[in-house]
Design a protein around this motif. Sequence first.
Motif, PDB file in Angstrom:
ATOM      1  N   ASP A  97      39.487  36.317  38.744  1.00 30.06           N
ATOM      2  CA  ASP A  97      40.844  36.417  38.565  1.00 30.06           C
ATOM      3  C   ASP A  97      41.243  37.472  40.026  1.00 30.06           C
ATOM      4  O   ASP A  97      40.321  37.800  40.680  1.00 30.06           O
ATOM      5  N   THR A  98      42.413  37.462  39.900  1.00 28.87           N
ATOM      6  CA  THR A  98      42.978  38.579  40.956  1.00 28.87           C
ATOM      7  C   THR A  98      42.609  39.927  40.666  1.00 28.87           C
ATOM      8  O   THR A  98      42.513  40.482  39.509  1.00 28.87           O
ATOM      9  N   GLN A  99      42.992  40.742  41.791  1.00 28.78           N
ATOM     10  CA  GLN A  99      42.840  42.228  41.441  1.00 28.78           C
ATOM     11  C   GLN A  99      43.892  42.701  40.742  1.00 28.78           C
ATOM     12  O   GLN A  99      43.551  43.547  39.824  1.00 28.78           O
ATOM     13  N   SER A 131      35.968  46.191  45.616  1.00 24.97           N
ATOM     14  CA  SER A 131      36.096  45.087  46.283  1.00 24.97           C
ATOM     15  C   SER A 131      35.000  44.615  47.144  1.00 24.97           C
ATOM     16  O   SER A 131      34.848  45.325  48.049  1.00 24.97           O
TER      17      SER A 131
END
Length: 123
Positions: free
Chosen positions: A31-33, A72
């Motif tokens: 998924d995205t941050q 990240s």
Amino acid sequence: MKIIFNDASELQVQQVYTDASEALRIKTISDTQEALKEMFSDRTKTRKMIVQERGQTLAVYEGYTLFEGIMSYTAGILEPVLYRIGETPEERIQKLSEENAALLQQVDMLTQCMLEMSERVYQ
């Protein structure tokens, strides 16, 4: 491998572990941050998380409701970091400092008692 959240939603993950600071770390590329931040900031959702692989439960994590942030890494790997409330490194250091201060007070009191007793013995 997947995590099943308290609200029965799921997230595909690569690795789930607790580190030396007792933080729960979850590596994922699913998924995205922004979506992960929203997901892991929901304290009801993260109250209980079950890690499963091929239908077998590998671990159950309860109480990790304090979202610390997302690490990240290269290749799109994201790693949300969660703590239990009251168990962040800062909170644990504060608690240990308070306990240490209380112990030092007791040592001072015992030292004073020993000095008074020794004065009486030598009088």
